[in-house]
Each structure stands twice: as structure tokens, then as C-alpha cells.
Design a protein around this motif. Structure first.
Motif, PDB file in Angstrom:
ATOM      1  N   TYR A 192       1.013  -1.093   0.092  1.00 58.26           N
ATOM      2  CA  TYR A 192       0.074   0.017   0.031  1.00 58.26           C
ATOM      3  C   TYR A 192       0.806   1.254   0.052  1.00 58.26           C
ATOM      4  O   TYR A 192       1.709   1.574   0.998  1.00 58.26           O
ATOM      5  N   PRO A 193       0.693   2.103  -1.003  1.00 55.67           N
ATOM      6  CA  PRO A 193       1.668   3.353  -0.869  1.00 55.67           C
ATOM      7  C   PRO A 193       0.918   4.311   0.145  1.00 55.67           C
ATOM      8  O   PRO A 193      -0.100   4.059   0.401  1.00 55.67           O
ATOM      9  N   LYS A 194       1.793   5.344   0.204  1.00 55.04           N
ATOM     10  CA  LYS A 194       1.456   6.271   1.232  1.00 55.04           C
ATOM     11  C   LYS A 194       2.254   7.553   0.754  1.00 55.04           C
ATOM     12  O   LYS A 194       3.053   7.353   0.186  1.00 55.04           O
ATOM     13  N   VAL A 195       1.485   8.971   1.302  1.00 55.89           N
ATOM     14  CA  VAL A 195       2.401   9.956   0.999  1.00 55.89           C
ATOM     15  C   VAL A 195       3.252  10.165   2.040  1.00 55.89           C
ATOM     16  O   VAL A 195       2.802  10.278   3.342  1.00 55.89           O
ATOM     17  N   SER A 197       6.328  13.139  -1.568  1.00 52.41           N
ATOM     18  CA  SER A 197       5.998  12.105  -2.378  1.00 52.41           C
ATOM     19  C   SER A 197       5.440  10.834  -2.227  1.00 52.41           C
ATOM     20  O   SER A 197       5.275  10.592  -0.988  1.00 52.41           O
ATOM     21  N   ILE A 198       5.199   9.939  -2.969  1.00 50.19           N
ATOM     22  CA  ILE A 198       4.534   8.943  -3.088  1.00 50.19           C
ATOM     23  C   ILE A 198       5.428   7.746  -2.524  1.00 50.19           C
ATOM     24  O   ILE A 198       6.412   7.228  -3.429  1.00 50.19           O
ATOM     25  N   TYR A 199       5.694   7.116  -1.312  1.00 50.61           N
ATOM     26  CA  TYR A 199       6.236   5.917  -0.858  1.00 50.61           C
ATOM     27  C   TYR A 199       5.613   4.519  -1.317  1.00 50.61           C
ATOM     28  O   TYR A 199       4.406   4.595  -0.762  1.00 50.61           O
ATOM     29  N   VAL A 200       6.245   3.868  -1.809  1.00 50.41           N
ATOM     30  CA  VAL A 200       5.740   2.380  -2.176  1.00 50.41           C
ATOM     31  C   VAL A 200       6.789   1.342  -1.165  1.00 50.41           C
ATOM     32  O   VAL A 200       7.766   1.174  -1.499  1.00 50.41           O
ATOM     33  N   PRO A 201       6.187   0.813   0.064  1.00 44.44           N
ATOM     34  CA  PRO A 201       7.264  -0.142   0.747  1.00 44.44           C
ATOM     35  C   PRO A 201       7.476  -1.385  -0.214  1.00 44.44           C
ATOM     36  O   PRO A 201       6.688  -1.852  -1.064  1.00 44.44           O
ATOM     37  N   SER A 202       8.395  -1.914   0.387  1.00 39.80           N
ATOM     38  CA  SER A 202       8.854  -3.346  -0.299  1.00 39.80           C
ATOM     39  C   SER A 202       7.923  -4.262   0.211  1.00 39.80           C
ATOM     40  O   SER A 202       7.285  -4.465   1.232  1.00 39.80           O
ATOM     41  N   ARG A 203       7.683  -5.217  -0.593  1.00 39.58           N
ATOM     42  CA  ARG A 203       7.154  -6.642  -0.089  1.00 39.58           C
ATOM     43  C   ARG A 203       7.562  -7.469  -0.957  1.00 39.58           C
ATOM     44  O   ARG A 203       7.983  -7.678  -2.203  1.00 39.58           O
ATOM     45  N   PHE A 204       8.126  -8.826  -0.387  1.00 40.96           N
ATOM     46  CA  PHE A 204       8.508  -9.992  -0.686  1.00 40.96           C
ATOM     47  C   PHE A 204       9.685  -9.755  -1.590  1.00 40.96           C
ATOM     48  O   PHE A 204       9.929 -10.403  -2.776  1.00 40.96           O
ATOM     49  N   GLY A 205      10.662  -9.036  -1.255  1.00 39.83           N
ATOM     50  CA  GLY A 205      11.898  -8.766  -1.832  1.00 39.83           C
ATOM     51  C   GLY A 205      12.080  -7.735  -3.039  1.00 39.83           C
ATOM     52  O   GLY A 205      13.245  -7.519  -3.162  1.00 39.83           O
ATOM     53  N   SER A 206      11.026  -7.168  -3.017  1.00 40.36           N
ATOM     54  CA  SER A 206      11.192  -5.911  -4.194  1.00 40.36           C
ATOM     55  C   SER A 206      11.714  -4.812  -3.194  1.00 40.36           C
ATOM     56  O   SER A 206      11.425  -4.728  -2.037  1.00 40.36           O
ATOM     57  N   LYS A 207      12.244  -3.856  -4.050  1.00 35.77           N
ATOM     58  CA  LYS A 207      12.773  -2.527  -3.094  1.00 35.77           C
ATOM     59  C   LYS A 207      11.835  -1.755  -2.778  1.00 35.77           C
ATOM     60  O   LYS A 207      10.836  -1.427  -3.723  1.00 35.77           O
ATOM     61  N   GLN A 222       0.876  10.194   5.157  1.00 35.21           N
ATOM     62  CA  GLN A 222      -0.616  10.099   4.950  1.00 35.21           C
ATOM     63  C   GLN A 222      -0.775   8.627   4.450  1.00 35.21           C
ATOM     64  O   GLN A 222       0.113   8.106   3.793  1.00 35.21           O
ATOM     65  N   GLY A 223      -1.991   8.129   4.346  1.00 31.58           N
ATOM     66  CA  GLY A 223      -2.148   6.794   3.850  1.00 31.58           C
ATOM     67  C   GLY A 223      -2.480   6.767   2.450  1.00 31.58           C
ATOM     68  O   GLY A 223      -2.028   7.520   1.592  1.00 31.58           O
ATOM     69  N   PHE A 224      -3.133   5.421   2.126  1.00 26.84           N
ATOM     70  CA  PHE A 224      -3.442   4.990   0.814  1.00 26.84           C
ATOM     71  C   PHE A 224      -3.972   5.947   0.072  1.00 26.84           C
ATOM     72  O   PHE A 224      -3.780   6.284  -1.233  1.00 26.84           O
ATOM     73  N   ALA A 254      -4.810   9.105   0.306  1.00 26.38           N
ATOM     74  CA  ALA A 254      -3.927  10.342  -0.010  1.00 26.38           C
ATOM     75  C   ALA A 254      -2.856  10.187  -1.244  1.00 26.38           C
ATOM     76  O   ALA A 254      -2.843  10.883  -2.291  1.00 26.38           O
ATOM     77  N   ALA A 255      -2.488   8.905  -1.039  1.00 29.55           N
ATOM     78  CA  ALA A 255      -1.502   8.803  -2.255  1.00 29.55           C
ATOM     79  C   ALA A 255      -2.232   8.478  -3.587  1.00 29.55           C
ATOM     80  O   ALA A 255      -1.562   9.095  -4.581  1.00 29.55           O
ATOM     81  N   VAL A 256      -3.242   7.966  -3.504  1.00 28.11           N
ATOM     82  CA  VAL A 256      -4.127   7.794  -4.803  1.00 28.11           C
ATOM     83  C   VAL A 256      -4.616   9.123  -5.320  1.00 28.11           C
ATOM     84  O   VAL A 256      -4.506   9.508  -6.641  1.00 28.11           O
ATOM     85  N   ASN A 257      -4.936   9.981  -4.711  1.00 29.54           N
ATOM     86  CA  ASN A 257      -5.299  11.348  -4.774  1.00 29.54           C
ATOM     87  C   ASN A 257      -4.285  11.990  -5.236  1.00 29.54           C
ATOM     88  O   ASN A 257      -4.283  12.760  -6.155  1.00 29.54           O
ATOM     89  N   LYS A 258      -3.104  12.032  -4.626  1.00 25.99           N
ATOM     90  CA  LYS A 258      -1.908  12.705  -5.268  1.00 25.99           C
ATOM     91  C   LYS A 258      -1.521  12.077  -6.680  1.00 25.99           C
ATOM     92  O   LYS A 258      -1.059  12.967  -7.498  1.00 25.99           O
ATOM     93  N   TYR A 259      -1.320  10.871  -6.643  1.00 24.72           N
ATOM     94  CA  TYR A 259      -1.007  10.265  -8.205  1.00 24.72           C
ATOM     95  C   TYR A 259      -2.063  10.609  -9.160  1.00 24.72           C
ATOM     96  O   TYR A 259      -1.659  10.990 -10.202  1.00 24.72           O
ATOM     97  N   LEU A 260      -3.113  10.969  -8.927  1.00 26.11           N
ATOM     98  CA  LEU A 260      -4.216  11.317  -9.858  1.00 26.11           C
ATOM     99  C   LEU A 260      -4.154  12.492 -10.210  1.00 26.11           C
ATOM    100  O   LEU A 260      -4.504  13.041 -11.366  1.00 26.11           O
ATOM    101  N   ASN A 261      -3.701  13.476  -9.157  1.00 23.07           N
ATOM    102  CA  ASN A 261      -3.621  14.834  -9.543  1.00 23.07           C
ATOM    103  C   ASN A 261      -2.356  15.518  -9.895  1.00 23.07           C
ATOM    104  O   ASN A 261      -2.164  16.597 -10.183  1.00 23.07           O
ATOM    105  N   GLN A 262      -1.631  14.556 -10.306  1.00 25.74           N
ATOM    106  CA  GLN A 262       0.040  14.970 -10.853  1.00 25.74           C
ATOM    107  C   GLN A 262      -0.098  15.376 -12.347  1.00 25.74           C
ATOM    108  O   GLN A 262      -0.659  14.860 -13.045  1.00 25.74           O
TER     109      GLN A 262
END
Length: 154
Positions: A77-80, A92-102, A142-144, A146-154
Motif C-alpha cells: 500500500y503506497p502512502k504519501v 512524495s509517494i512511497y511504495v514499501p517493499s514486499r516479498f523482496g522488492s525494493k 498520509q495513507g493510501f 492520499a497517495a491515490v489522490n496525489k497520483y491522480l492529481n499529478q
């Protein structure tokens, strides 16, 4: 013609007329019986159509919901993140790592390390074989949505 022959011919004509009437009545009765039979079939079909149909829940729907739940559990889940250094603030939008991804920030190519406990963000670059890292203070997270909103408004 004498009277007995005439009487026999008249009786024969009456007999033929009665026979013809009986045949016509039999044909009409036969047609009415067919019509009644067809009407009964039509009414039975309408009754079957108007009967309530009970639908079984589709297994495909449950499989889809299970797949959706698994994907939701596996996707990070991305977050701002709002961070600052020397009075300069960035978001910025931060996407955490899962299952070995960076882990990554969407607006940089730097390696990202997040220290949530101390509220620090490290952005590291490798230049000419040397690794250089900068530490930023995390101002706000900020949570998920907010990240979606920021991504769509870029």
C-alpha cells in the motif's frame, strides 16, 4: 314414383343430412378439444415462467472475491510521505517493499530506506562506485487514499 320409394329416398336424404351434421359436430368437438389442450399448455408454461426462480450463488463470484482479497493482502500500500532537510520540504509517494522488492519513491531513482521509529528517510545513490546517502526528517505520513489522490492529481 310411388310413395314407398319416395319415402325411402326422403329417409335416405334425412339420414345423409343427419350423418353430415354428426360428422361436422365431431370435427368441431375435435377442434375444440385441441384448442383446450393448447390453452392448458400455454397456461402451464406461463405459470412456470411466473414461478419464482431461486438462484444459487455462483462459485465464480466467491473465487473472484477470494482472489481479490489475496491480491489486496499481497500488494504494497503506497502512502504519501512529507520530508524535509535544511528547511526544504518535499512530498512524495512511497511504495514499501514486499516479498523482496525494493522500496521506492515514485519521483526518484535513489534507493530508499525508511526508519519509521526515528522518523528518518534515507535516500542513497551510488556514484562512481561509492554509495552516498542523505538523511531527511519525516514531517508527515498520509495513507493510501492520499497517495491515490496525489497520483491522480499529478
Amino acid at each position: 314414383m310411388n310413395s314407398p320409394q319416395k319415402q325411402q329416398l326422403l329417409n335416405n336424404e334425412d339420414f345423409q343430412k343427419q350423418l353430415k351434421r354428426k360428422q361436422q359436430k365431431a370435427a368441431i368437438d375435435k377442434q375444440q378439444a385441441l384448442i383446450k389442450q393448447k390453452m392448458a399448455q400455454i397456461q402451464a408454461a406461463q405459470a412456470a415462467d411466473s414461478a419464482p426462480v431461486v438462484k444459487k450463488p455462483s462459485k465464480a463470484k466467491w473465487y473472484f472475491l477470494a482472489l481479490l482479497a489475496i491480491v489486496a493482502a499481497l500488494v504494497p500500500y503506497p502512502k504519501v510521505i512529507t520530508y524535509e532537510k535544511l528547511g526544504i520540504v518535499a512530498e512524495s509517494i512511497y511504495v514499501p517493499s514486499r516479498f523482496g522488492s525494493k522500496a521506492m519513491l515514485l519521483d526518484t531513482n535513489a534507493d530508499v530506506q525508511l526508519d519509521s521509529q526515528n522518523r528518518w528517510l534515507y535516500l542513497c545513490n551510488t556514484l562512481q562506485g561509492e554509495r552516498h546517502c542523505n538523511r531527511y526528517d519525516i514531517v508527515e505520513t498520509q495513507g493510501f487514499f492520499a497517495a491515490v489522490n496525489k497520483y491522480l492529481n499529478q
